[in-house]
Design a protein around this motif. Structure first.
Motif, PDB file in Angstrom:
ATOM      1  N   ASP A 124       0.822  -1.212   0.000  1.00 20.80           N
ATOM      2  CA  ASP A 124       0.000   0.000   0.000  1.00 20.80           C
ATOM      3  C   ASP A 124       0.856   1.262   0.000  1.00 20.80           C
ATOM      4  OD1 ASP A 124      -2.499  -1.033  -0.184  1.00 20.80           O
ATOM      5  OD2 ASP A 124      -2.865  -1.138   1.962  1.00 20.80           O
ATOM      6  N   LYS A 125       2.002   1.176   0.640  1.00 19.80           N
ATOM      7  CA  LYS A 125       2.875   2.352   0.751  1.00 19.80           C
ATOM      8  C   LYS A 125       3.778   2.509  -0.476  1.00 19.80           C
ATOM      9  CE  LYS A 125       6.269   4.429   3.887  1.00 19.80           C
ATOM     10  NZ  LYS A 125       7.030   4.231   5.162  1.00 19.80           N
ATOM     11  N   SER A 126       4.415   1.415  -0.909  1.00 22.25           N
ATOM     12  CA  SER A 126       5.416   1.501  -1.980  1.00 22.25           C
ATOM     13  C   SER A 126       4.848   1.272  -3.371  1.00 22.25           C
ATOM     14  CB  SER A 126       6.521   0.475  -1.734  1.00 22.25           C
ATOM     15  OG  SER A 126       6.020  -0.845  -1.890  1.00 22.25           O
ATOM     16  N   ARG A 127       3.709   0.520  -3.437  1.00 23.70           N
ATOM     17  CA  ARG A 127       3.118   0.078  -4.707  1.00 23.70           C
ATOM     18  C   ARG A 127       4.051  -0.852  -5.484  1.00 23.70           C
ATOM     19  NH1 ARG A 127      -1.511   0.321  -3.352  1.00 23.70           N
ATOM     20  NH2 ARG A 127      -2.084  -0.154  -5.512  1.00 23.70           N
ATOM     21  N   LYS A 128       5.037  -1.398  -4.787  1.00 29.82           N
ATOM     22  CA  LYS A 128       6.002  -2.296  -5.444  1.00 29.82           C
ATOM     23  C   LYS A 128       6.126  -3.607  -4.669  1.00 29.82           C
ATOM     24  CE  LYS A 128       8.835   1.400  -7.436  1.00 29.82           C
ATOM     25  NZ  LYS A 128      10.213   1.969  -7.520  1.00 29.82           N
ATOM     26  N   LEU A 129       6.635  -4.632  -5.354  1.00 30.53           N
ATOM     27  CA  LEU A 129       6.907  -5.900  -4.696  1.00 30.53           C
ATOM     28  C   LEU A 129       8.026  -5.725  -3.681  1.00 30.53           C
ATOM     29  CD1 LEU A 129       6.893  -8.345  -7.780  1.00 30.53           C
ATOM     30  CD2 LEU A 129       5.021  -7.878  -6.183  1.00 30.53           C
ATOM     31  N   HIS A 130       7.930  -6.434  -2.580  1.00 31.32           N
ATOM     32  CA  HIS A 130       8.949  -6.346  -1.543  1.00 31.32           C
ATOM     33  C   HIS A 130      10.215  -7.040  -2.030  1.00 31.32           C
ATOM     34  CE1 HIS A 130      10.620  -6.963   2.625  1.00 31.32           C
ATOM     35  NE2 HIS A 130      10.212  -5.701   2.661  1.00 31.32           N
ATOM     36  N   LYS A 131      11.368  -6.333  -1.983  1.00 31.71           N
ATOM     37  CA  LYS A 131      12.585  -6.846  -2.621  1.00 31.71           C
ATOM     38  C   LYS A 131      13.039  -8.188  -2.047  1.00 31.71           C
ATOM     39  CE  LYS A 131      17.241  -5.518  -4.049  1.00 31.71           C
ATOM     40  NZ  LYS A 131      17.758  -6.886  -3.794  1.00 31.71           N
ATOM     41  N   SER A 132      13.122  -8.305  -0.735  1.00 27.34           N
ATOM     42  CA  SER A 132      13.562  -9.576  -0.151  1.00 27.34           C
ATOM     43  C   SER A 132      12.549 -10.681  -0.426  1.00 27.34           C
ATOM     44  CB  SER A 132      13.788  -9.432   1.358  1.00 27.34           C
ATOM     45  OG  SER A 132      12.577  -9.093   2.019  1.00 27.34           O
ATOM     46  N   GLY A 133      11.287 -10.292  -0.541  1.00 25.18           N
ATOM     47  CA  GLY A 133      10.246 -11.259  -0.877  1.00 25.18           C
ATOM     48  C   GLY A 133      10.421 -11.822  -2.271  1.00 25.18           C
ATOM     49  N   VAL A 134      10.811 -10.952  -3.210  1.00 24.15           N
ATOM     50  CA  VAL A 134      11.053 -11.385  -4.589  1.00 24.15           C
ATOM     51  C   VAL A 134      12.219 -12.374  -4.638  1.00 24.15           C
ATOM     52  CG1 VAL A 134      11.822 -10.644  -6.876  1.00 24.15           C
ATOM     53  CG2 VAL A 134      10.078  -9.323  -5.651  1.00 24.15           C
ATOM     54  N   ASP A 135      13.303 -12.054  -3.934  1.00 25.25           N
ATOM     55  CA  ASP A 135      14.480 -12.935  -3.925  1.00 25.25           C
ATOM     56  C   ASP A 135      14.123 -14.321  -3.382  1.00 25.25           C
ATOM     57  OD1 ASP A 135      15.959 -10.848  -4.902  1.00 25.25           O
ATOM     58  OD2 ASP A 135      16.733 -10.228  -2.938  1.00 25.25           O
ATOM     59  N   TYR A 136      13.387 -14.336  -2.274  1.00 26.62           N
ATOM     60  CA  TYR A 136      13.017 -15.615  -1.669  1.00 26.62           C
ATOM     61  C   TYR A 136      12.023 -16.367  -2.563  1.00 26.62           C
ATOM     62  CZ  TYR A 136      11.439 -18.947   1.889  1.00 26.62           C
ATOM     63  OH  TYR A 136      11.126 -20.087   2.579  1.00 26.62           O
ATOM     64  N   ALA A 137      11.088 -15.637  -3.147  1.00 22.96           N
ATOM     65  CA  ALA A 137      10.082 -16.254  -4.016  1.00 22.96           C
ATOM     66  C   ALA A 137      10.733 -16.942  -5.215  1.00 22.96           C
ATOM     67  CB  ALA A 137       9.071 -15.209  -4.487  1.00 22.96           C
ATOM     68  N   GLN A 138      11.752 -16.313  -5.776  1.00 22.93           N
ATOM     69  CA  GLN A 138      12.437 -16.912  -6.930  1.00 22.93           C
ATOM     70  C   GLN A 138      13.125 -18.224  -6.543  1.00 22.93           C
ATOM     71  OE1 GLN A 138      14.933 -13.715  -8.366  1.00 22.93           O
ATOM     72  NE2 GLN A 138      13.295 -12.854  -9.620  1.00 22.93           N
ATOM     73  N   LYS A 139      13.699 -18.271  -5.342  1.00 19.51           N
ATOM     74  CA  LYS A 139      14.324 -19.509  -4.870  1.00 19.51           C
ATOM     75  C   LYS A 139      13.274 -20.605  -4.666  1.00 19.51           C
ATOM     76  CE  LYS A 139      18.124 -17.159  -2.478  1.00 19.51           C
ATOM     77  NZ  LYS A 139      18.724 -16.842  -1.152  1.00 19.51           N
ATOM     78  N   VAL A 140      12.155 -20.221  -4.081  1.00 18.63           N
ATOM     79  CA  VAL A 140      11.083 -21.179  -3.838  1.00 18.63           C
ATOM     80  C   VAL A 140      10.543 -21.733  -5.150  1.00 18.63           C
ATOM     81  CG1 VAL A 140       8.700 -21.408  -3.000  1.00 18.63           C
ATOM     82  CG2 VAL A 140      10.408 -20.210  -1.618  1.00 18.63           C
ATOM     83  N   LEU A 141      10.306 -20.849  -6.105  1.00 21.00           N
ATOM     84  CA  LEU A 141       9.754 -21.264  -7.387  1.00 21.00           C
ATOM     85  C   LEU A 141      10.737 -22.131  -8.169  1.00 21.00           C
ATOM     86  CD1 LEU A 141       7.978 -17.921  -8.273  1.00 21.00           C
ATOM     87  CD2 LEU A 141       6.844 -20.105  -7.853  1.00 21.00           C
ATOM     88  N   LYS A 142      12.038 -21.850  -8.037  1.00 21.48           N
ATOM     89  CA  LYS A 142      13.053 -22.701  -8.674  1.00 21.48           C
ATOM     90  C   LYS A 142      12.977 -24.117  -8.091  1.00 21.48           C
ATOM     91  CE  LYS A 142      16.734 -23.039 -11.381  1.00 21.48           C
ATOM     92  NZ  LYS A 142      16.932 -24.488 -11.337  1.00 21.48           N
ATOM     93  N   ARG A 143      12.797 -24.202  -6.799  1.00 17.98           N
ATOM     94  CA  ARG A 143      12.648 -25.517  -6.154  1.00 17.98           C
ATOM     95  C   ARG A 143      11.393 -26.221  -6.650  1.00 17.98           C
ATOM     96  NH1 ARG A 143      12.443 -29.058  -1.918  1.00 17.98           N
ATOM     97  NH2 ARG A 143      10.444 -29.166  -0.850  1.00 17.98           N
ATOM     98  N   PHE A 144      10.280 -25.493  -6.743  1.00 22.49           N
ATOM     99  CA  PHE A 144       9.044 -26.087  -7.245  1.00 22.49           C
ATOM    100  C   PHE A 144       9.230 -26.622  -8.660  1.00 22.49           C
ATOM    101  CE2 PHE A 144       5.943 -23.472  -4.382  1.00 22.49           C
ATOM    102  CZ  PHE A 144       6.335 -24.240  -3.300  1.00 22.49           C
ATOM    103  N   SER A 145       9.957 -25.867  -9.484  1.00 18.78           N
ATOM    104  CA  SER A 145      10.214 -26.289 -10.864  1.00 18.78           C
ATOM    105  C   SER A 145      10.988 -27.602 -10.906  1.00 18.78           C
ATOM    106  CB  SER A 145      10.995 -25.194 -11.595  1.00 18.78           C
ATOM    107  OG  SER A 145      11.385 -25.621 -12.879  1.00 18.78           O
TER     108      SER A 145
END
Length: 503
Positions: A58-79
């Motif tokens: 709500d404040k930044s209107r952007k994805l949370h940076k550390s969240g993006v980094d962790y999400a990419q690792k998680v999704l790589k594992r899912f793949s």
């Protein structure tokens, strides 16, 4: 390995449908894998990672940076899991966070390149529809309000006679509220009241049931379940009346950070959101005044699959396939349960306390032979049946089936823990005993071969229960079978009669 999407026009009525769905939410990312979605809507793989992509959105209107980094690792594992498991049918959905973030495009491109698959970014109303469709998968005859609370939004949908008649999406996600720069906990109730007041359809008609979807509400209900020592430790279809849950949510809503640290039974990643989810639930209940508040583990992910790919498969076909699936899982490769069902069915036709659905399931789930003593089997089969991975069973129905399976393995003079019996009325207990006695008798006839279940006939007439035996098989009836037939007659409050037939 390239990940492929199921085609909507694929005929899945007779084919196993092994598939996966990935849900990218504001707070967490989850992947479910189903061995055969046609036969079992319960996944054999279910993994979640709390990434907080929508933190401070709500404040930044952007994805949370550390969240993006962790999400990419998680999704790589899912793949990698999908590749190793050779799962090629995949659907990826995303909700509020990717709808609203102004910098979502690079993340979306990363995910689509990783899986070679387009993300379906759902609108708020599409989320509400999918959640309602998911609840319909997990319950018989859905009637009421479906409320799905996520990290970024709250979706509401009215379901009447199986049809979705109203729907909306509100900016009331728990992660969003926890980090909202304007709306604080002290004025949250007022903020929610205003948003709900704008949805005129919510207050126009009373709701019989309120179905809750979402991880934070599941955690809230899990806490209530354990604190109240509910004997069935299953969140799905855990139902509480308005008066009971109202005081509980008011108490949890008042918890501060210090008090939340003392909360047991639930994941620490969920505890900060409990007061917010409680306040939201309290305000929804005040507006809609539901009779029953029921927790659902099936929601947006299951609904998105069913809505797109399985909408033309009727419930009776799914139920039949689920029976076959469970029977094979329990070692009944010859589908013997069907012979048991056809043999005892004439005795229970029209029994309103133990209907056809329960009778079918009792025949399937009572099948167990682990070389153990009778009482050990009874205890084991009771717990196995109570926790069977089926969605469309209320807690009371689980207990009814579990009791019948328990009495299939031991004499009816024994009982499981009394806390289970308190959920049923006398007629339901008697019916469970009768089904258990019938299964116990039927099993005594199959010690040589199940063919006797096809050749012998069991039925009721007047004040008697009859066993019709072909004359050439009269020597087959052992003392044990005779004893169990008499026990069944006593449970049915009927006289036992044996007829020998030459045809």
């Amino acid at each position: 390995m390239e990940i492929k999407v199921l085609k909507n026009n694929q005929n899945l009525k007779l084919k196993p449908a092994k598939l996966a769905v990935i849900d990218i939410g504001s707070n967490s990312i989850r992947m479910l894998i189903y061995e055969d979605f046609n036969s079992s809507r319960v996944p054999f793989f279910n993994e979640k990672a709390v990434c907080e992509l929508g933190k401070n959105l709500d404040k930044s209107r952007k994805l949370h940076k550390s969240g993006v980094d962790y999400a990419q690792k998680v999704l790589k594992r899912f793949s990698e899991i999908l590749n190793v498991s050779k799962i090629v049918n995949l659907k990826i959905i995303a909700t509020a966070v990717l709808r609203e973030a102004t910098d979502a495009k690079p993340f979306v491109e990363y995910v689509e390149n990783l899986f070679k698959k387009k993300i379906e970014i759902l609108s708020g109303e599409e989320e509400a529809i999918c959640s309602a469709e998911g609840v319909k998968i997990g319950f018989d005859n859905v009637d009421g309000l479906v409320a799905d609370l996520g990290g970024g939004s709250l979706e509401l949908a009215r379901v009447e006679n199986g049809l979705i008649t109203n729907k909306t999406s509100l900016p009331l996600g728990v992660l969003r509220l926890l980090n909202n720069p304007i709306v604080k906990k002290r004025n949250l109730s007022k903020y929610i009241k205003q948003l709900l007041r704008d949805e005129k359809w919510l207050s126009k008609k009373k709701f019989e049931n309120l179905y809750l979807v979402g991880g934070t509400w599941r955690a809230l209900f899990k806490l209530h379940l354990f604190q109240n020592k509910h004997p069935v430790h299953i969140i799905h279809q855990y139902s509480v009346n308005y008066e009971t849950i109202s005081s509980f949510v008011e108490k949890i809503a008042s918890f501060n950070k210090a008090k939340l640290k003392t909360v047991e039974y639930i994941s620490k990643s969920r505890t900060p959101y409990l007061p917010y989810s409680s306040i939201i639930l309290d305000e929804i209940m005040k507006v809609t005044n539901p009779k029953n508040i029921i927790c659902s583990i099936s929601g947006i992910r299951e609904g998105s699959l069913a809505k797109d790919y399985f909408k033309n498969i009727d419930n009776s076909q799914v139920f039949e396939k689920s029976l076959e699936y469970i029977s094979k899982k329990r070692g009944d490769l010859g589908l013997t349960y069907k012979k048991y069902h056809e043999f005892i069915k004439p005795v229970f036709d029209g029994n309103e306390h133990f209907d056809e659905k329960l009778l079918n399931l009792a025949c399937v789930l009572s099948h167990m032979d682990w070389g153990l003593g009778a009482f050990q089997k009874a205890e084991l089969v009771f717990q196995e049946t109570l926790n069977t991975p089926l969605l469309r069973l209320s807690h009371k129905e689980r207990i009814q089936i579990a009791l019948s399976c328990y009495w299939r393995y031991c004499s009816i003079k024994y009982n499981p823990k009394i806390e289970y019996l308190t959920f049923l009325n006398n007629n339901e207990i008697f019916s469970s005993k009768q089904v258990g006695a019938a299964l116990r008798f039927a099993h005594s006839l199959t010690s040589i071969s199940t063919i006797f279940l096809e050749e012998f006939k069991l039925y009721k007439r007047g004040n008697s229960v009859f066993l019709k035996i072909p004359a050439q098989h009269q020597e087959i009836i052992s003392k044990q079978a005779t004893k169990r037939f008499k026990a069944l007659a006593r449970e049915l409050f009927l006289e036992p009669r044996v007829i020998y037939s030459n045809n």
